[in-house]
Write an enzyme that holds these catalytic residues in place. Structure first.
Site, PDB file in Angstrom:
ATOM      1  N   ASP A   2       3.736  -6.288   3.541  1.00 19.90           N
ATOM      2  CA  ASP A   2       3.295  -5.218   4.451  1.00 19.90           C
ATOM      3  C   ASP A   2       3.707  -5.521   5.885  1.00 19.90           C
ATOM      4  O   ASP A   2       2.936  -5.332   6.821  1.00 19.90           O
ATOM      5  CB  ASP A   2       1.771  -5.014   4.328  1.00 19.90           C
ATOM      6  CG  ASP A   2       1.289  -3.790   5.097  1.00 19.90           C
ATOM      7  OD1 ASP A   2       2.127  -2.940   5.463  1.00 19.90           O
ATOM      8  OD2 ASP A   2       0.070  -3.691   5.344  1.00 19.90           O
ATOM      9  N   HIS A  21       3.298   3.077  12.746  1.00 23.52           N
ATOM     10  CA  HIS A  21       2.316   4.173  12.930  1.00 23.52           C
ATOM     11  C   HIS A  21       2.810   5.300  13.826  1.00 23.52           C
ATOM     12  O   HIS A  21       1.996   6.001  14.423  1.00 23.52           O
ATOM     13  CB  HIS A  21       0.994   3.635  13.521  1.00 23.52           C
ATOM     14  CG  HIS A  21       0.281   2.666  12.630  1.00 23.52           C
ATOM     15  ND1 HIS A  21      -0.920   2.089  12.986  1.00 23.52           N
ATOM     16  CD2 HIS A  21       0.580   2.165  11.405  1.00 23.52           C
ATOM     17  CE1 HIS A  21      -1.319   1.275  12.015  1.00 23.52           C
ATOM     18  NE2 HIS A  21      -0.418   1.303  11.051  1.00 23.52           N
ATOM     19  N   HIS A  58       0.825  -1.216   0.000  1.00 15.89           N
ATOM     20  CA  HIS A  58       0.000   0.000   0.000  1.00 15.89           C
ATOM     21  C   HIS A  58       0.856   1.261   0.000  1.00 15.89           C
ATOM     22  O   HIS A  58       1.825   1.368   0.725  1.00 15.89           O
ATOM     23  CB  HIS A  58      -1.020   0.007   1.134  1.00 15.89           C
ATOM     24  CG  HIS A  58      -0.461   0.028   2.526  1.00 15.89           C
ATOM     25  ND1 HIS A  58      -0.130   1.199   3.172  1.00 15.89           N
ATOM     26  CD2 HIS A  58      -0.198  -0.957   3.405  1.00 15.89           C
ATOM     27  CE1 HIS A  58       0.301   0.919   4.386  1.00 15.89           C
ATOM     28  NE2 HIS A  58       0.295  -0.378   4.565  1.00 15.89           N
ATOM     29  N   GLU A  90      -4.890   1.700   2.383  1.00 20.01           N
ATOM     30  CA  GLU A  90      -4.966   0.519   3.237  1.00 20.01           C
ATOM     31  C   GLU A  90      -5.211   0.898   4.684  1.00 20.01           C
ATOM     32  O   GLU A  90      -5.965   0.255   5.403  1.00 20.01           O
ATOM     33  CB  GLU A  90      -3.660  -0.290   3.133  1.00 20.01           C
ATOM     34  CG  GLU A  90      -3.715  -1.662   3.824  1.00 20.01           C
ATOM     35  CD  GLU A  90      -3.218  -1.654   5.267  1.00 20.01           C
ATOM     36  OE1 GLU A  90      -3.377  -2.688   5.940  1.00 20.01           O
ATOM     37  OE2 GLU A  90      -2.699  -0.626   5.743  1.00 20.01           O
ATOM     38  N   GLU A  91      -4.579   1.982   5.128  1.00 18.16           N
ATOM     39  CA  GLU A  91      -4.550   2.290   6.562  1.00 18.16           C
ATOM     40  C   GLU A  91      -5.915   2.615   7.145  1.00 18.16           C
ATOM     41  O   GLU A  91      -6.226   2.204   8.255  1.00 18.16           O
ATOM     42  CB  GLU A  91      -3.575   3.439   6.845  1.00 18.16           C
ATOM     43  CG  GLU A  91      -2.111   3.091   6.615  1.00 18.16           C
ATOM     44  CD  GLU A  91      -1.564   2.073   7.609  1.00 18.16           C
ATOM     45  OE1 GLU A  91      -2.320   1.583   8.453  1.00 18.16           O
ATOM     46  OE2 GLU A  91      -0.369   1.758   7.515  1.00 18.16           O
ATOM     47  N   ASP A 121       6.179   1.050   6.921  1.00 16.39           N
ATOM     48  CA  ASP A 121       4.746   0.781   6.715  1.00 16.39           C
ATOM     49  C   ASP A 121       4.151   1.809   5.787  1.00 16.39           C
ATOM     50  O   ASP A 121       3.661   2.836   6.223  1.00 16.39           O
ATOM     51  CB  ASP A 121       4.041   0.765   8.071  1.00 16.39           C
ATOM     52  CG  ASP A 121       2.586   0.358   7.974  1.00 16.39           C
ATOM     53  OD1 ASP A 121       2.177  -0.156   6.909  1.00 16.39           O
ATOM     54  OD2 ASP A 121       1.856   0.550   8.952  1.00 16.39           O
TER      55      ASP A 121
END
Lengths: 460, 460
Positions: free
Chosen positions: A356, A426, A282, A328-329, A294
């Site tokens: 991922d 994140h 992603h 995606e998130e 990520d």
């Protein structure tokens, strides 16, 4: 004579097979050589992370990332590159969040929080309230509405350190972040603070998507993550003074959906162009770091599959397609729209492989497929063991490719070493400086090798 | 009746075996839980790295490390702790090295070098000479004495990026560092500069042991490592101007051997105390970093084996012994003296297991043993696979324990993920800040589990 003939035949079959095996093994060696000595993944990721940076769905950076990926793919000697339109949510953090613990009036300690993705803002004057610390949704039931009403609920169940695979620990803790606000709201809480999903004690709050579920607009309450160090601090201060007050302020906002795109590129198959081997990742990321692990890593590894194969002038039997998924998130909209388009097409997806899990050393591939195909795939494992990919398992695939469940013969995911991932995930700590060039390149090589094995040896 | 009896007997054997297997699996789970949730290795390494630091043989820091390790081991509920005297070499770096490239008189660029361990100093005014760049000892032959005489030889063969296991690349490049000075001296060189054994391009020179072999004192020449960035720079400048001059100055010195110690600690076996299962690592380190990966990690992991077993009140059948070896880096004197003492004792070493590949995620154990024992050991592998130790191989053991070849049934080494190791190895980059707590703890747990399997299941 007959016996001799059979023997010769056997010998020939053996010879052909041995030669085929030799050439496949050589092909894989070439792929690893190329990735480790002449790959593009590290330089690509440097650009994506340091020249573009965090790229939340609907942001200007996301647009930049899409344009950049399209241009880089167009520069490769491959057959086609196109954009698939996708409408994505747009959530904006606004100004940085602020929070403190007020142990007595005028006596405050600042702590590190960040709004969870999708959360509403606090009133512009912030929220100041007493805190109820809980470990689970069951605790809310036990404590009851009367005591929770008007307070901030503090979810403080740590990731379990004893679980060797850190994704297992994540799976067992993420309910607090995803549904904590929806659950606490039912008990009259005015906000929630969630312990960051991070094994390490440090000062960085970790964001991530949350959902209000079916909660009516009027019942929604602000949700933020607090750093693990500050979660420990808050917990110990509550133990000393249950009447302390917590102040928090955030002005994040949800906007109407905006236009975005999946970036898609392909080398056409020479024998069965309608049969697709998909690799993907992603392109969106959270906004606090630069999204190098990520999922910048997965993005450049997927692009590298096409780079390696095309630079080797390898003509695949089946079409090799890269999909860089949007959103995606916080919505999976890119994956949903791609899966819808596949249903309407005449293409067959032989495999959809996702990366991922960060740019760490690849350890394994996991598969979601039938017993028959998995048995076939298991026979390829000896080709990858010399490259330290030791495990093929049936432990599912990835978030984006999982939506192709009904339209792909094999779903798969690259699994990297998981020990460091949740330090970065994140948060502000997800940066390019935390990427090791060789670990990143080995992931790209492993993915290319799996694609090559499927293309050369087939599933039947 | 007979048949039924045999069946019952079979069933009982099966039951006993199944129960044993269950209890062994549970024992291993307990070991991992303890290491990951309540281990001491990370805090120990913090102290060793940050409160003591680099601990070259014969240095004051080495003495401090020995005293510290002895006291920490004495604080555990184990049976004995003792010191074994060892005489070790004492080489001192002196003031920091200085070097520059002089492209024309007065026009210089500083570069980063460090003396190799064991090297002599330059004259106090330094050495200034032209440079001959080579890739191998064969190149010296080809170029010949006439052209090399009076010059500085620059060994610039990089570690091969294409080899997945970085130790293989190290093994194929280390001759330049170890024997470069001895070889170049034969051709009349006045000094050698060796490209640092580091995959990455950066500014840190990497030291390590070198040897003059049988070279007479009068023929010895100074040897230094240069950072990979500066090796690239020097090489490109030589290509432009073969007559450039290189200036280097170092005032390192070899002193007579001094007293040191192996630190040894033991839990006595309850059934066969004379049978020893050894775990070990080396307590000395190079002086540029704090030796956290090389081999502080192995030291605290070895200590942790005793900590975990003793905190679990586990009573082993055989004696479990930790040896923290003196002087692995530049002499192996600790290992030699320990091996000598074993020859004279009545003890049997069932296994000698070393950890000296940095505190990274454990991937494998390698063994040096007979076919018979290796087959037995292979049957334990399924116990460790759930903890992501996927490979048992016969790829040798470690430098210290290899000297027990004639006196141990099994030599073994923990093998960790090798991708990041040579960024740190023997350089200023080998620091505690580069240690991941979970990766370190998993190594300690894996070692404890292997010791436990051997103790419980035996080799026969």
């Amino acid at each position: 004579m007959f016996k001799k003939g059979v023997l010769i035949l056997f010998f020939c079959v053996f010879l052909v097979q041995a030669q085929q095996n030799d050439s496949v093994a050589q092909g894989i060696k070439d792929i690893y050589d190329q990735a480790l000595t002449n790959g593009k993944s590290y330089d690509w990721l440097d650009h994506l992370s340091n020249q573009i940076g965090g790229r939340l769905s609907g942001s200007l950076n996301e647009e930049r990332a899409i344009q950049w990926a399209k241009e880089e793919l167009k520069a490769l000697p491959i057959d086609s590159v196109w954009l698939q339109p996708v409408m994505v949510p747009k959530w904006v953090r606004g100004t940085f969040e602020y929070a403190n613990i007020e142990s007595s009036p005028g006596n405050t300690i600042n702590v590190n929080i960040c709004a969870l993705g999708g959360s509403i803002a606090t009133p512009s004057s912030g929220i100041r309230a007493n805190v109820i610390e809980v470990k689970s949704f069951d605790d809310l039931d036990k404590i009851g509405k009367e005591k929770i009403k008007g307070k901030i609920v503090f979810f403080n169940r740590p990731m379990e350190a004893g679980l060797v695979n850190t994704y297992d620990a994540y799976a067992r803790a993420v309910d607090q972040r995803y549904s904590g606000a929806a659950e606490a709201s039912k008990f009259g809480a005015v906000a929630v603070i969630v312990r960051s999903l991070n094994h390490r004690l440090d000062d960085y709050p970790h964001t991530g998507v949350m959902s209000y579920g079916a909660l009516p607009l009027s019942n929604r309450i602000p949700a933020a993550a607090i750093s693990t160090n500050d979660a420990e601090l808050l917990s110990s201060m509550i133990a000393l003074n249950p009447n302390l007050r917590f102040f928090m302020k955030q002005n994040c906002k949800n906007y109407p959906d905006v236009q975005s795109y999946n970036v898609i590129a392909q080398i056409d198959g020479s024998e069965s162009p309608e049969k697709i081997i998909l690799v993907g990742a992603h392109l969106d990321s959270w906004d606090l770091g630069d999204g190098a692990h990520d999922d910048g890593a997965g993005v450049v590894q997927s692009m590298e599959v096409l780079n390696i194969l095309s630079s080797k002038k390898f003509r695949p039997k089946n079409s090799i397609r890269v999909v860089l998924f949007a959103n995606e998130e916080n919505g999976l909209k890119g994956a949903k729209d791609y899966a819808e388009s596949v249903k309407k097409s005449r293409e067959t997806h032989l495999m959809a492989l996702e990366s991922d899990t960060g740019g760490f050393t690849p350890r394994a591939f996991s598969f979601d497929t039938s017993k028959k195909y998995f048995e076939k795939i298991m026979r390829w494992k000896p080709y990858l063991e010399p490259y330290y990919i030791h495990s093929f398992s049936q432990r599912g695939s990835g978030a984006d490719v999982s939506l192709l469940k009904d339209n792909a013969l094999v779903l798969a995911a690259l699994r990297t070493d998981s020990q460091r991932y949740f330090i970065h995930h994140h948060s502000e700590m997800d940066t390019f400086s935390e990427i090791n060039e060789r670990e990143l390149a080995l992931g790209a090589a492993g993915m290319t090798a799996l694609v090559y094995l499927l293309d050369q040896l087939g599933l039947e």
